[in-house]
Design a protein around this motif. Structure first.
Motif, PDB file in Angstrom:
ATOM      1  N   LEU A  73      -9.003   9.437  16.371  1.00 19.67           N
ATOM      2  CA  LEU A  73      -8.218   8.789  15.321  1.00 19.67           C
ATOM      3  C   LEU A  73      -8.250   7.269  15.467  1.00 19.67           C
ATOM      4  O   LEU A  73      -8.346   6.541  14.480  1.00 19.67           O
ATOM      5  CB  LEU A  73      -6.773   9.292  15.367  1.00 19.67           C
ATOM      6  N   PHE A  74      -8.212   6.771  16.704  1.00 21.86           N
ATOM      7  CA  PHE A  74      -8.156   5.328  16.905  1.00 21.86           C
ATOM      8  C   PHE A  74      -9.469   4.652  16.521  1.00 21.86           C
ATOM      9  O   PHE A  74      -9.496   3.452  16.254  1.00 21.86           O
ATOM     10  CB  PHE A  74      -7.791   5.021  18.359  1.00 21.86           C
ATOM     11  N   SER A  75     -10.571   5.422  16.498  1.00 25.62           N
ATOM     12  CA  SER A  75     -11.847   4.835  16.076  1.00 25.62           C
ATOM     13  C   SER A  75     -11.842   4.523  14.582  1.00 25.62           C
ATOM     14  O   SER A  75     -12.319   3.468  14.162  1.00 25.62           O
ATOM     15  CB  SER A  75     -12.994   5.786  16.419  1.00 25.62           C
ATOM     16  N   ILE A  76     -11.290   5.422  13.781  1.00 21.42           N
ATOM     17  CA  ILE A  76     -11.269   5.171  12.340  1.00 21.42           C
ATOM     18  C   ILE A  76     -10.091   4.269  11.953  1.00 21.42           C
ATOM     19  O   ILE A  76     -10.081   3.695  10.866  1.00 21.42           O
ATOM     20  CB  ILE A  76     -11.227   6.500  11.550  1.00 21.42           C
ATOM     21  N   LEU A  77      -9.111   4.127  12.866  1.00 17.78           N
ATOM     22  CA  LEU A  77      -8.029   3.176  12.616  1.00 17.78           C
ATOM     23  C   LEU A  77      -8.464   1.733  12.880  1.00 17.78           C
ATOM     24  O   LEU A  77      -7.783   0.792  12.473  1.00 17.78           O
ATOM     25  CB  LEU A  77      -6.819   3.498  13.498  1.00 17.78           C
ATOM     26  N   ALA A  78      -9.607   1.569  13.543  1.00 10.51           N
ATOM     27  CA  ALA A  78     -10.109   0.222  13.838  1.00 10.51           C
ATOM     28  C   ALA A  78     -10.398  -0.569  12.568  1.00 10.51           C
ATOM     29  O   ALA A  78     -10.551  -1.799  12.627  1.00 10.51           O
ATOM     30  CB  ALA A  78     -11.373   0.319  14.694  1.00 10.51           C
ATOM     31  N   PHE A 131       0.845  -1.194   0.000  1.00 10.64           N
ATOM     32  CA  PHE A 131       0.000   0.000   0.000  1.00 10.64           C
ATOM     33  C   PHE A 131       0.877   1.239   0.000  1.00 10.64           C
ATOM     34  O   PHE A 131       1.996   1.235   0.525  1.00 10.64           O
ATOM     35  CB  PHE A 131      -0.950   0.009   1.205  1.00 10.64           C
ATOM     36  N   MET A 132       0.343   2.296  -0.625  1.00  6.08           N
ATOM     37  CA  MET A 132       1.025   3.580  -0.623  1.00  6.08           C
ATOM     38  C   MET A 132       0.588   4.421   0.570  1.00  6.08           C
ATOM     39  O   MET A 132       1.392   5.115   1.188  1.00  6.08           O
ATOM     40  CB  MET A 132       0.737   4.343  -1.918  1.00  6.08           C
ATOM     41  N   TYR A 133      -0.690   4.361   0.875  1.00  4.62           N
ATOM     42  CA  TYR A 133      -1.228   5.081   2.034  1.00  4.62           C
ATOM     43  C   TYR A 133      -2.432   4.308   2.553  1.00  4.62           C
ATOM     44  O   TYR A 133      -2.999   3.445   1.865  1.00  4.62           O
ATOM     45  CB  TYR A 133      -1.620   6.514   1.668  1.00  4.62           C
ATOM     46  N   LEU A 134      -2.824   4.615   3.775  1.00  7.77           N
ATOM     47  CA  LEU A 134      -3.989   3.992   4.393  1.00  7.77           C
ATOM     48  C   LEU A 134      -5.162   4.962   4.331  1.00  7.77           C
ATOM     49  O   LEU A 134      -5.048   6.109   4.792  1.00  7.77           O
ATOM     50  CB  LEU A 134      -3.693   3.615   5.846  1.00  7.77           C
ATOM     51  N   THR A 135      -6.275   4.509   3.769  1.00  3.69           N
ATOM     52  CA  THR A 135      -7.481   5.337   3.680  1.00  3.69           C
ATOM     53  C   THR A 135      -8.323   5.122   4.927  1.00  3.69           C
ATOM     54  O   THR A 135      -8.707   3.998   5.249  1.00  3.69           O
ATOM     55  CB  THR A 135      -8.299   4.984   2.428  1.00  3.69           C
ATOM     56  N   LEU A 136      -8.606   6.204   5.637  1.00  2.00           N
ATOM     57  CA  LEU A 136      -9.395   6.156   6.864  1.00  2.00           C
ATOM     58  C   LEU A 136     -10.793   6.700   6.571  1.00  2.00           C
ATOM     59  O   LEU A 136     -10.941   7.835   6.112  1.00  2.00           O
ATOM     60  CB  LEU A 136      -8.724   6.970   7.975  1.00  2.00           C
ATOM     61  N   ASP A 137     -11.812   5.898   6.834  1.00  2.41           N
ATOM     62  CA  ASP A 137     -13.193   6.273   6.538  1.00  2.41           C
ATOM     63  C   ASP A 137     -13.805   7.012   7.722  1.00  2.41           C
ATOM     64  O   ASP A 137     -13.714   6.562   8.874  1.00  2.41           O
ATOM     65  CB  ASP A 137     -14.027   5.029   6.222  1.00  2.41           C
ATOM     66  N   LEU A 138     -14.452   8.127   7.418  1.00  2.18           N
ATOM     67  CA  LEU A 138     -15.131   8.907   8.445  1.00  2.18           C
ATOM     68  C   LEU A 138     -16.565   8.423   8.614  1.00  2.18           C
ATOM     69  O   LEU A 138     -17.200   7.987   7.648  1.00  2.18           O
ATOM     70  CB  LEU A 138     -15.138  10.388   8.068  1.00  2.18           C
ATOM     71  N   PRO A 139     -17.119   8.520   9.827  1.00  4.36           N
ATOM     72  CA  PRO A 139     -18.546   8.206   9.988  1.00  4.36           C
ATOM     73  C   PRO A 139     -19.402   9.237   9.261  1.00  4.36           C
ATOM     74  O   PRO A 139     -18.983  10.372   9.040  1.00  4.36           O
ATOM     75  CB  PRO A 139     -18.742   8.266  11.505  1.00  4.36           C
ATOM     76  N   THR A 140     -20.613   8.849   8.905  1.00  5.23           N
ATOM     77  CA  THR A 140     -21.503   9.743   8.166  1.00  5.23           C
ATOM     78  C   THR A 140     -21.820  10.979   8.991  1.00  5.23           C
ATOM     79  O   THR A 140     -22.161  10.883  10.182  1.00  5.23           O
ATOM     80  CB  THR A 140     -22.797   9.013   7.801  1.00  5.23           C
TER      81      THR A 140
END
Length: 453
Positions: A303-308, A276-285
């Protein structure tokens, strides 16, 4: 004095006696030397001959000192002799800065301010870039990459890549050359001004990307970062690695229905290992409704919630035209530098929507050990990361602007850069921004010991 000439020459009045910082014209009047070079125009009369524009210009306007931008040699016209004087070295150094291995090794240890030719002070590496029209997205990415030490050190020394051979007609290596030139100008301690123009770099971007990224049209920072790193990797002779398929991974969900489905062949889990080049972190709606004060709620998420997403347990559904499937992610290796891309934009058939959720993150001591399997944890002694760059997107998706927070390793201070504006900023203010792209540095053993002390 600057003139538009067909030859790559810089012009100035004829010097009677050269001194550092200025020259004397034939009339005896002191004239400051200009740090600018003349523009290059295609013409058959280029050069220093009797019919050249440089020769005619020297006679008409009494500008007699010319600099060849290719050879970096000074000439006096119309007499046509080379000028050799040590006081002119500051001009040639600005045009083509050079760094020794010792200077490169000491860059992150220096906290000394440099003084520009116009009297302003600046920190090498913390330098503004011109926004020609709508290229702030590229400026932020270029400034972020220029503060990643291994990448910076590689491009500061031209010998690292100038011998790489490319196929005839390949234009992608121009991107490597221009990025190296920009890197050396950003870290030049003897600049004439406390900012740098990325015009040549951006021209190479427009050319090599086939106008997918332009100077006059706002672009997406993540798209540009992905394309730019891939283009550099390819131009430097890199190769693409094929995905490796591993044995099926067992499910961790206790649901009986899911266990029964997994017994069917079409529902069998497979494990795919890929780089992978980068990690995509998804935000809640983001919420659609206003609060009791009729104001839109700006949600916050740790940050740790979206890193889950990368803990190997959390499942995410992906839909295609043909099928729906679930994916789980887990990290198998932690690189020295890690890029997070926070997914703020959602595209559909009609418009682009931005998620304004604020991500709460610490500046230092982000431990990613829990996102590794037990086997991988035994291999990695250091799993703690510190933030070194934070790219922010402000405003609407199509009309917004980019700025960047950068850590200067020599002083340990944070700075905010937005085009030509460079200001210091408190670390506590960085976490209040709508972070879009972040670059984290893995803490080494000696740094961990220093932090503990």
């Amino acid at each position: 004095c600057v003139s538009i000439l067909p030859a790559p020459l810089w012009s100035s009045p004829r010097p009677r006696r050269l001194r550092r910082g200025r020259s004397l014209s034939p009339g005896g009047r002191a004239v400051p030397r200009s740090p600018l070079a003349a523009l290059t125009l295609p013409s058959p009369s280029a050069g220093r001959g009797l019919k050249s524009h440089a020769y005619i210009h020297s006679v008409q306007f009494s500008h007699h000192v010319f600099l060849n931008l290719h050879t970096l040699k000074f000439y006096c016209l119309p007499d046509n002799y080379e000028i050799i004087d040590s006081s002119l070295e500051d001009i040639t150094y600005v045009l083509k800065p050079t760094f020794t291995k010792q200077q490169i090794a000491n860059l992150d240890k220096q906290a000394k301010l440099s003084r520009a030719y116009d009297g302003t002070t600046y920190l090498p590496g913390i330098v503004g870039l011109n926004n020609i029209k709508a290229n702030d997205y590229a400026n932020a990415v270029l400034q972020a990459l220029s503060n990643v030490p291994p990448l910076r050190n590689y491009f500061l020394e031209e010998d690292n890549y100038k011998t790489i051979k490319r196929p005839p007609g390949d234009i992608m290596f121009l991107l490597v050359q221009r990025f190296g030139e920009l890197m050396r100008k950003l870290w030049n301690p003897r600049n004439f001004k406390a900012h740098v123009s990325p015009h040549e770099m951006l021209q190479a971007v427009v050319l090599c990307s086939k106008k997918n990224f332009q100077i006059t049209k706002q672009g997406d920072g993540v798209d540009f970062l992905s394309w730019f790193l891939n283009a550099l990797h390819s131009a430097l002779g890199g190769t693409k690695k094929k995905k490796k398929r591993g044995p099926p991974s067992p499910t961790r969900s206790p649901a009986e229905e899911k266990a029964q489905l997994l017994q069917n062949a079409e529902y069998q889990e497979t494990m795919v290992e890929s780089t992978f080049m980068y990690l995509t972190l998804d935000l809640p709606t983001a919420p659609l409704y206003k609060d009791e004060k009729e104001q839109l709620i700006i949600p916050q998420v740790p940050l740790f919630s979206i890193l889950a997403k990368f803990n190997g347990v959390t499942e995410k559904e992906y839909k295609t035209y043909k099928e729906n499937f679930l994916k789980r992610f887990q990290l198998t290796k932690l690189p020295p530098y890690l890029i997070f891309c926070i997914k703020r934009f959602t595209k559909n058939n009609f418009f682009v929507e931005k998620n304004p959720t604020i991500v709460n993150f610490p500046i230092t001591n982000v431990d990613l050990r829990e996102y590794l399997s037990e086997e991988v944890q035994a291999v990695h002694a250091n799993t703690t990361y510190d933030l070194i760059a934070n790219i922010v997107h402000d405003g609407k998706p199509s009309e917004g602007s980019y700025r960047i927070h950068v850590l200067h390793h020599g002083t340990g201070k944070w700075y905010e850069l937005q085009d030509l504006q460079v200001t210091d900023i408190l670390p506590q203010m960085i976490t209040l921004s709508e972070a879009y792209i972040q670059i984290w540095k893995r803490r080494e053993e000696d740094e961990t010991n220093q932090q503990g002390a």
